[in-house]
Design a protein around this motif. Structure first.
Motif, PDB file in Angstrom:
ATOM      1  N   CYS A 106     -12.897   8.098  11.765  1.00 28.58           N
ATOM      2  CA  CYS A 106     -13.076   9.165  10.777  1.00 28.58           C
ATOM      3  C   CYS A 106     -14.520   9.645  10.684  1.00 28.58           C
ATOM      4  O   CYS A 106     -14.814  10.551   9.888  1.00 28.58           O
ATOM      5  CB  CYS A 106     -12.625   8.685   9.396  1.00 28.58           C
ATOM      6  N   ALA A 107     -15.409   9.039  11.435  1.00 25.02           N
ATOM      7  CA  ALA A 107     -16.827   9.388  11.337  1.00 25.02           C
ATOM      8  C   ALA A 107     -17.023  10.888  11.557  1.00 25.02           C
ATOM      9  O   ALA A 107     -16.526  11.462  12.526  1.00 25.02           O
ATOM     10  CB  ALA A 107     -17.632   8.592  12.362  1.00 25.02           C
ATOM     11  N   GLY A 108     -17.728  11.528  10.631  1.00 24.43           N
ATOM     12  CA  GLY A 108     -17.996  12.955  10.741  1.00 24.43           C
ATOM     13  C   GLY A 108     -16.939  13.833  10.106  1.00 24.43           C
ATOM     14  O   GLY A 108     -17.136  15.042   9.965  1.00 24.43           O
ATOM     15  N   ASP A 109     -15.800  13.262   9.729  1.00 23.61           N
ATOM     16  CA  ASP A 109     -14.732  14.029   9.081  1.00 23.61           C
ATOM     17  C   ASP A 109     -14.743  13.694   7.589  1.00 23.61           C
ATOM     18  O   ASP A 109     -14.179  12.690   7.160  1.00 23.61           O
ATOM     19  CB  ASP A 109     -13.380  13.667   9.705  1.00 23.61           C
ATOM     20  N   LYS A 110     -15.385  14.523   6.797  1.00 20.09           N
ATOM     21  CA  LYS A 110     -15.551  14.238   5.370  1.00 20.09           C
ATOM     22  C   LYS A 110     -14.239  14.314   4.596  1.00 20.09           C
ATOM     23  O   LYS A 110     -14.148  13.800   3.480  1.00 20.09           O
ATOM     24  CB  LYS A 110     -16.572  15.203   4.769  1.00 20.09           C
TER      25      LYS A 110
END
Length: 359
Positions: A106-110
């Motif tokens: 999920c990194a970068g997907d707020k």
């Protein structure tokens, strides 16, 4: 002309010996002459060596297989709250590892939030024509898609569809340890035959215990109810909004222990009873009892000690932090007269979203 084999047979019956036949020689590289090879014997030796290699590989598979059957295979699913894009991880041995890998996915997907964490089963989603998402789980890959379709229709969505790309599985029954084929079950005939053989044949399929095999671990799924409910809305209604955050009771973790058997098990669920029951089921013995069940916001500790029979016994306690939980569990151990009491594990329970959120 007389048959020379006739006299050879007569000589054999009379116990006589015949002169040894000269070894036939065949040309080889460098102009040399070497004893001719018998083609049939040569091929037999080649395939005998291959059979030995295959038998060794089968033995190695069998040795690893029983441990794999008894293992947990955790997975996790997250989704973008606006677009419905799915992120997933599978085949890790601990739930905390599944959540850690989900953070990376999920990194970068707020807008990414956890939908479910599961083990030894399949989870699928069905999509409505307005972007609604509905979830279902089942150990059978084909059945889980139908269940997701049923959930979609029951939720009032139109144009429901379930794509195989939106189905994920994580468990012993969904991977071929030799080929690495995984995700939705062994598809090739060779994989199916190997799986049937490793299970102990027909007897193993009926009862693994009778075939001397370990039981495959039971399925388990814990959904984030707020996220799942939010995603069941059309995309237009989700736009610019976020799902309500679950309260402190959104997750329970439990630990079970058998005083006589020494068996241990853990459980995770949205309610205390479910987590405790799953901990006892994972523990797997008749004497297994739940030692502790802690909810989000609480911490618990497991302490081990040695009793007068020189058998290790576990104790557990929960408190507002890990240090206090450890002290309480140590007190139980020492007051019971056990020796070598020490904290083996301590953890604080968070919500599913907090556990999966990027630090």
């Amino acid at each position: 002309m007389e048959d020379p084999m006739k006299y050879g047979l007569i000589a054999l019956l009379l116990g006589l010996s015949l002169p040894a036949q000269a070894q036939q020689m065949c040309p080889a590289s460098g102009g040399r002459l070497l004893p001719c090879q018998n083609f049939m014997e040569e091929q037999f030796a080649i395939y005998a060596a291959k059979e030995a290699e295959w038998a060794k590989a089968d033995a190695e598979d069998a040795a690893a297989d029983d441990a794999n059957r008894a293992s947990d295979y955790w997975g996790a699913i997250a989704a973008n709250m606006q677009t419905g894009q799915i992120h997933h991880v599978e085949y890790v041995y601990r739930p905390i590892d599944a959540l850690e890998r989900m953070k990376q996915a999920c990194a970068g997907d707020k807008q990414c939030d956890l939908v479910a964490i599961y083990r030894n089963t399949c989870v699928a989603l069905a999509r409505g024509d307005q972007g609604e998402l509905f979830w279902a789980d089942d150990a059978k890959p084909k059945l889980v898609q139908q269940k997701a379709m049923n959930a979609c229709k029951a939720g009032g969505a139109n144009g429901c569809r379930a794509d195989e790309r939106d189905r994920v599985c994580s468990g012993y029954d969904y991977v071929d340890i030799r080929t690495g084929e995984a995700g939705t079950g062994q598809q090739s005939l060779g994989s199916k035959l190997r799986a049937f053989k490793r299970k102990g044949g027909l007897l193993g399929a009926i009862s693994p215990k009778l075939a001397g095999k370990s039981e495959v671990q039971p399925p388990q799924v814990a959904y984030n109810p707020m996220t799942a409910q939010f995603l069941s809305q059309p995309t237009s209604m989700r736009s610019g909004q976020s799902p309500a955050k679950p309260d402190g009771s959104s997750l329970w973790m439990a630990y079970a222990f058998g005083r006589n058997s020494g068996a241990r098990g853990t459980g995770i669920g949205m309610v205390e009873g479910v987590s405790a029951a799953q901990a006892r089921q994972t523990c797997g013995k008749s004497d297994c009892q739940t030692l502790v069940a802690a909810r989000t916001g609480e911490c618990f500790a497991i302490v081990g000690g040695v009793d007068a029979r020189h058998v290790q016994q576990d104790f557990a306690a929960k408190a507002k932090n890990k240090e206090l939980a450890g002290q309480a569990a140590l007190k139980q151990c020492k007051s019971g007269g056990l020796q070598q009491c020490q904290v083996g594990f301590a953890e604080c329970v968070k919500t599913l979203s907090e556990m999966a959120a990027q630090q």
